[in-house]
Design an enzyme around this catalytic site. Structure first.
Site, PDB file in Angstrom:
ATOM      1  N   ALA A  36       0.836  -1.199   0.000  1.00  0.00           N
ATOM      2  CA  ALA A  36       0.000   0.000   0.000  1.00  0.00           C
ATOM      3  C   ALA A  36       0.876   1.257   0.000  1.00  0.00           C
ATOM      4  O   ALA A  36       0.578   2.239  -0.674  1.00  0.00           O
ATOM      5  CB  ALA A  36      -0.909  -0.008   1.222  1.00  0.00           C
ATOM      6  N   ASP A  39       2.256   1.687  -3.435  1.00  0.00           N
ATOM      7  CA  ASP A  39       1.215   2.240  -4.322  1.00  0.00           C
ATOM      8  C   ASP A  39       1.067   3.736  -4.130  1.00  0.00           C
ATOM      9  O   ASP A  39       0.886   4.483  -5.082  1.00  0.00           O
ATOM     10  CB  ASP A  39      -0.146   1.574  -4.040  1.00  0.00           C
ATOM     11  CG  ASP A  39      -0.206   0.160  -4.605  1.00  0.00           C
ATOM     12  OD1 ASP A  39       0.611  -0.157  -5.488  1.00  0.00           O
ATOM     13  OD2 ASP A  39      -1.057  -0.614  -4.152  1.00  0.00           O
ATOM     14  N   GLU A 119     -12.217 -11.381 -11.476  1.00  0.00           N
ATOM     15  CA  GLU A 119     -11.465 -12.536 -11.011  1.00  0.00           C
ATOM     16  C   GLU A 119     -10.574 -12.147  -9.835  1.00  0.00           C
ATOM     17  O   GLU A 119     -10.233 -10.971  -9.676  1.00  0.00           O
ATOM     18  CB  GLU A 119     -10.622 -13.144 -12.141  1.00  0.00           C
ATOM     19  CG  GLU A 119     -10.069 -12.138 -13.110  1.00  0.00           C
ATOM     20  CD  GLU A 119      -9.473 -12.774 -14.373  1.00  0.00           C
ATOM     21  OE1 GLU A 119      -8.386 -13.330 -14.260  1.00  0.00           O
ATOM     22  OE2 GLU A 119     -10.107 -12.671 -15.450  1.00  0.00           O
ATOM     23  N   LYS A 121      -7.370 -11.350  -7.778  1.00  0.00           N
ATOM     24  CA  LYS A 121      -6.031 -10.907  -8.171  1.00  0.00           C
ATOM     25  C   LYS A 121      -5.044 -11.698  -7.321  1.00  0.00           C
ATOM     26  O   LYS A 121      -4.871 -11.446  -6.128  1.00  0.00           O
ATOM     27  CB  LYS A 121      -5.882  -9.401  -7.928  1.00  0.00           C
ATOM     28  CG  LYS A 121      -4.553  -8.865  -8.416  1.00  0.00           C
ATOM     29  CD  LYS A 121      -4.573  -7.344  -8.421  1.00  0.00           C
ATOM     30  CE  LYS A 121      -3.300  -6.775  -9.009  1.00  0.00           C
ATOM     31  NZ  LYS A 121      -2.091  -7.145  -8.267  1.00  0.00           N
ATOM     32  N   GLU A 183      -0.284 -16.450 -13.227  1.00  0.00           N
ATOM     33  CA  GLU A 183       0.414 -16.162 -11.980  1.00  0.00           C
ATOM     34  C   GLU A 183       0.905 -17.450 -11.332  1.00  0.00           C
ATOM     35  O   GLU A 183       0.143 -18.400 -11.186  1.00  0.00           O
ATOM     36  CB  GLU A 183      -0.596 -15.463 -11.054  1.00  0.00           C
ATOM     37  CG  GLU A 183       0.009 -14.718  -9.919  1.00  0.00           C
ATOM     38  CD  GLU A 183       0.339 -13.265 -10.270  1.00  0.00           C
ATOM     39  OE1 GLU A 183       0.294 -12.885 -11.467  1.00  0.00           O
ATOM     40  OE2 GLU A 183       0.654 -12.514  -9.338  1.00  0.00           O
ATOM     41  N   CYS A 418       7.201 -15.470  36.563  1.00  0.00           N
ATOM     42  CA  CYS A 418       5.926 -14.963  36.041  1.00  0.00           C
ATOM     43  C   CYS A 418       5.811 -13.477  36.375  1.00  0.00           C
ATOM     44  O   CYS A 418       5.929 -13.094  37.554  1.00  0.00           O
ATOM     45  CB  CYS A 418       4.771 -15.730  36.658  1.00  0.00           C
ATOM     46  SG  CYS A 418       3.181 -14.990  36.260  1.00  0.00           S
TER      47      CYS A 418
HETATM   48  S1  IVH Z   1      -4.453  -9.388 -15.854  1.00  0.00           S
HETATM   49  C1  IVH Z   1      -3.023  -6.688 -19.037  1.00  0.00           C
HETATM   50  N1  IVH Z   1      -5.500 -10.944 -14.049  1.00  0.00           N
HETATM   51  O1  IVH Z   1      -1.453  -8.475 -11.176  1.00  0.00           O
HETATM   52  C2  IVH Z   1      -3.567  -7.384 -17.878  1.00  0.00           C
HETATM   53  N2  IVH Z   1      -3.416  -9.934 -13.578  1.00  0.00           N
HETATM   54  O2  IVH Z   1      -0.304  -5.414 -12.197  1.00  0.00           O
HETATM   55  C3  IVH Z   1      -2.510  -8.058 -17.146  1.00  0.00           C
HETATM   56  N3  IVH Z   1      -2.452 -10.576 -11.427  1.00  0.00           N
HETATM   57  O3  IVH Z   1       1.616  -8.698 -12.226  1.00  0.00           O
HETATM   58  C4  IVH Z   1      -2.851  -8.674 -15.910  1.00  0.00           C
HETATM   59  N4  IVH Z   1      -4.057 -11.915 -10.802  1.00  0.00           N
HETATM   60  O4  IVH Z   1       0.523 -10.883 -12.527  1.00  0.00           O
HETATM   61  C5  IVH Z   1      -4.472 -10.155 -14.358  1.00  0.00           C
HETATM   62  N5  IVH Z   1      -6.508 -12.393 -12.524  1.00  0.00           N
HETATM   63  C6  IVH Z   1      -5.489 -11.602 -12.863  1.00  0.00           C
HETATM   64  C7  IVH Z   1      -4.397 -11.419 -12.007  1.00  0.00           C
HETATM   65  C8  IVH Z   1      -3.374 -10.562 -12.410  1.00  0.00           C
HETATM   66  C9  IVH Z   1      -2.892 -11.401 -10.473  1.00  0.00           C
HETATM   67  C10 IVH Z   1      -1.186  -9.812 -11.368  1.00  0.00           C
HETATM   68  C11 IVH Z   1      -0.393  -9.860 -12.626  1.00  0.00           C
HETATM   69  C12 IVH Z   1       0.317  -8.551 -12.669  1.00  0.00           C
HETATM   70  C13 IVH Z   1      -0.404  -7.714 -11.694  1.00  0.00           C
HETATM   71  C14 IVH Z   1      -1.020  -6.530 -12.361  1.00  0.00           C
END
Ligand code: IVH
Length: 681
Positions: A36, A39, A119, A121, A183, A418
């Site tokens: 975080a 980011d 989906e 992540k 992944e 203790c």
């Molecule tokens: S799509 C162009 N789907 O998240 C789209 N990425 O910054 C590319 N990640 O390093 C990614 N789960 O490895 C996509 N269901 C998912 C994902 C996923 C994890 C990761 C991916 C990438 C990062 C995105």
């Protein structure tokens, strides 16, 4: 100084910082800040660059997609760049994402109807697999997005990645050339096990499953990778020859049909952005129940035509957004470390923190578990640390940021007596935990009473921790049985206690006298007898007397009871003081509801009485075999999903039943889970 100049200075500092943290994260697999925080830095950098585009330099971290490529591996050029995702941190940002793409689509495609897929992540490492004529030829990391590292030998050791596209005897065409993206990740349990082993070998533990996965695929020796429990989910493609897809969901289903692992159980097609947000929130609500870590959900425009029309920016496609969950980690400082004594006498070092918000909750303390853990993580008073809060679990310190040390930090050493009653400590045998040897220690007594009155035990509403402390200090309650002899006068004499609340408490005490066997067993606080074991014991013995009389053999014959639990129960009931305590409870009028017979069958198979629906094809069993097995274990198989469905058995290429099952809250079992459960009981 003018604003632009100030921003320029800030930008230079941000570039330095982000580059440094990239290096810690990607090259050393040893981050110093939370995701975080990273980011936040990145967003600030992009914000300034957007305001002053002339300040963007080619070496800015915003100008590349991912990790720098390190020496040691051959490099692989990606035929289509592997992009990253833009992040959204709130519902508002998700709506803004939709507004943005709708505006573009009206102009470019004369439409503003968009459906999405959502989906999980996965929190692992992105890789690309290249299949030529169905054979896995190359596997690479994302690298800087354009060029990655060739990790083919390592990836070939991962069992969930097919070396040849599926399946033998599959007689439909497969693409001549296919680039699959997805992944690589590690499940949480496997990660913890791996760290345990590393510590035994004197190696530094990984900070989290993602670092463990990243470190494992980037090993120069594939034999090491082979021993790491890695898994893979695919979520997209690069180039594919002779094939077109109309939607992302069709693409995923096809990849799955070709033998690639897809996270089918949790991917949902959504007709509107609101539905997409709802599914994101759903994933966030169950994230702690998943065996792997996810740090968000990915919302993607479903139609491939619309994806193409939207195109991409330099770092990320316009058609996708990562909905980031509330972070569960934060950085703070340890002000002090002290020791708490629990109801079992266990001494736990606790870090008092500078208060910080994690996942929407303020925390000011974190458990350090035990001395060994403190030493292993080298945690000192005054250290700056990353803390983590996962679900309802007590916050813990993940790691120390050693770079922040000033030299004034103080080592922590466990006391040799203790800290509450001064008694000797029982030295740890096999355990790493030190315990106070005095059962009369006031910390143990109050801890035991707090446990006794808690919600899942005797459930005495209104008797909170502070009241229990007062009752013990004033000598009104010496053990939990004394609670049943409290009078109105006793309670009114306490701090801030009005007559009405006192009466409510007395009522709650009275009501708690009628309880169930499982709750009663649990409330005794027998070591190793948590809620679940208490329930198992209640079902098995049906009456408290039977449990009290049980022999070691009786206990060990129960499937879930091992020697440690059995011995703990036997030792509890062989202690005179415990027996007299139990007598006092019954004398005070505790009554235990009888266990209804049908709910207490001896050793019930988990399938018994449950309703199943099957969808898709399994690789090792036919449908009729599955049906036969379920029925043998007294389960029922139906053809359609309803609110009565307990389980959906999920094979490859599932139909629409999956979505319906999820909507109605049925449990989804994949083949492996089904077989595992079948083997139980
Ligand atoms: S799509 C162009 N789907 O998240 C789209 N990425 O910054 C590319 N990640 O390093 C990614 N789960 O490895 C996509 N269901 C998912 C994902 C996923 C994890 C990761 C991916 C990438 C990062 C995105």
């Amino acid at each position: 100084m003018d604003k632009r100049k100030k921003s320029k200075i800030e930008l230079i500092a941000l570039r330095e910082k982000i580059n440094y943290h990239n290096y810690r994260y990607y090259i050393l697999d040893d981050p110093e800040i939370t995701d975080a925080e990273y980011d936040r830095l990145f967003r600030r950098l992009v914000e300034i660059e957007n305001r002053y585009p002339e300040l963007v330099v080619t070496e800015s971290p915003s100008q590349r997609v991912g990790a720098p490529v390190e020496g040691g591996f051959k490099t692989v050029k990606h035929s289509i760049p592997m992009l990253s995702l833009e992040n959204g941190f709130s519902d508002k940002e998700v709506k803004e994402f939709e507004d943005r793409i709708k505006r573009l689509l009206i102009r470019r495609m004369r439409t503003n109807y968009i459906s999405y897929t959502v989906e999980p992540k996965m929190d692992g490492i992105a890789i690309e697999l290249i299949y030529d004529n169905s054979i896995l030829k190359t596997a690479s990391t994302r690298g800087d997005g354009y060029t990655g590292e060739d990790i083919t030998s390592n990836i070939k050791t991962i069992k969930s990645i097919p070396l040849r596209l599926f399946p033998p005897g599959y007689n439909q065409d497969l693409p001549e050339h296919l680039e699959v993206r997805g992944e690589v990740y590690m499940e949480i349990k496997a990660f913890q096990q791996l760290n345990k082993e590393r510590e035994k070998q004197g190696e530094a533990p990984f900070a989290n499953p993602r670092n463990a996965a990243a470190g494992s695929v980037r090993q120069l020796d594939p034999h090491i990778t082979a021993r790491r429990p890695l898994l893979f989910f695919s979520y997209g493609i690069g180039e594919v020859s002779g094939w077109t897809f109309t939607s992302h969901i069709e693409l995923l289903t096809t990849l799955n049909k070709w033998g690639l692992r897809v996270n089918t159980g949790y991917i949902k097609e959504c007709k509107s952005i609101d539905e997409a947000i709802t599914h994101c929130r759903y994933l966030e609500s169950i994230k702690h129940d998943l065996p792997y870590e996810i740090d968000g959900a990915v919302i993607k425009v479903n139609s491939i035509d619309l994806q193409k029309a939207l195109g991409e920016k330099s770092r990320s496609p316009r058609w996708a957004l990562a909905y980031k969950f509330e972070p569960t980690q934060a950085t703070t400082r340890i002000v002090k470390i002290d020791v708490q004594v629990g109801r079992t006498g266990a001494l736990t070092p606790v870090a008092h923190l500078e208060q910080i918000r994690v996942g929407g909750v303020r925390i000011s303390r974190a458990t350090l578990h035990n001395q060994e853990e403190v030493e292993r993580k080298d945690i000192r008073e005054g250290d700056t640390v990353i803390v983590q809060r996962a679900g309802d679990v007590i916050p813990e310190v993940v790691k120390v940021i050693k770079a922040k040390r000033t030299g004034k930090e103080k080592l922590f050493i466990m006391p040799d007596r203790c800290p509450v009653c001064g008694s000797e400590l029982v030295p740890p045998g096999d355990e790493v935990v030190l315990r106070c040897s005095n059962p009369g220690c006031s910390a143990q007594v109050t801890g035991g009473i707090k446990h006794f009155v808690s919600k899942d035990a005797m459930d005495i509403d209104g008797l909170g921790d502070k009241l229990v402390d007062q009752l013990v200090i004033k000598g009104l309650v010496k053990d939990s049985a004394d609670i049943y002899h409290l009078s109105l006068e006793d309670l009114i004499a306490l701090d801030k206690m009005a007559e009405k609340s006192a009466n409510n408490i007395l009522n709650a005490i009275k009501e708690s006298k009628k309880t169930t066997l499982a709750k009663f067993i649990y409330s005794l606080g027998i070591r190793h007898v948590g809620e679940h074991v208490a329930m198992v014991l209640a079902k098995q013995f049906r009456e408290f007397d039977n449990l009290q009389k049980a022999t070691r053999e009786d206990l060990l014959s129960i499937q879930e009871i091992g020697p440690e639990i059995a011995d703990s129960i036997l030792s509890y009931f062989s202690n005179e003081e415990n027996l007299s305590f139990i007598n006092h409870l019954f004398e005070a009028g505790i009554t235990i509801e009888e266990m209804p017979l049908e709910k207490a069958p001896l050793k019930e198979h988990p399938f018994s009485g449950k309703s199943f629906v099957l969808t898709g094809t399994l690789s090792t069993l036919t449908r009729s075999e599955v049906k036969k097995f379920i029925e043998e274990k007294k389960g029922k198989v139906s053809t359609s999903i309803s609110t009565k469905t307990d389980y959906l058995v999920l094979g490859k290429s599932p139909g629409s039943k999956l979505v319906k099952a999820k909507d109605l809250g049925a449990h989804i079992l994949n083949e492996e889970e089904f077989l595992r459960m079948l083997g139980e009981g």
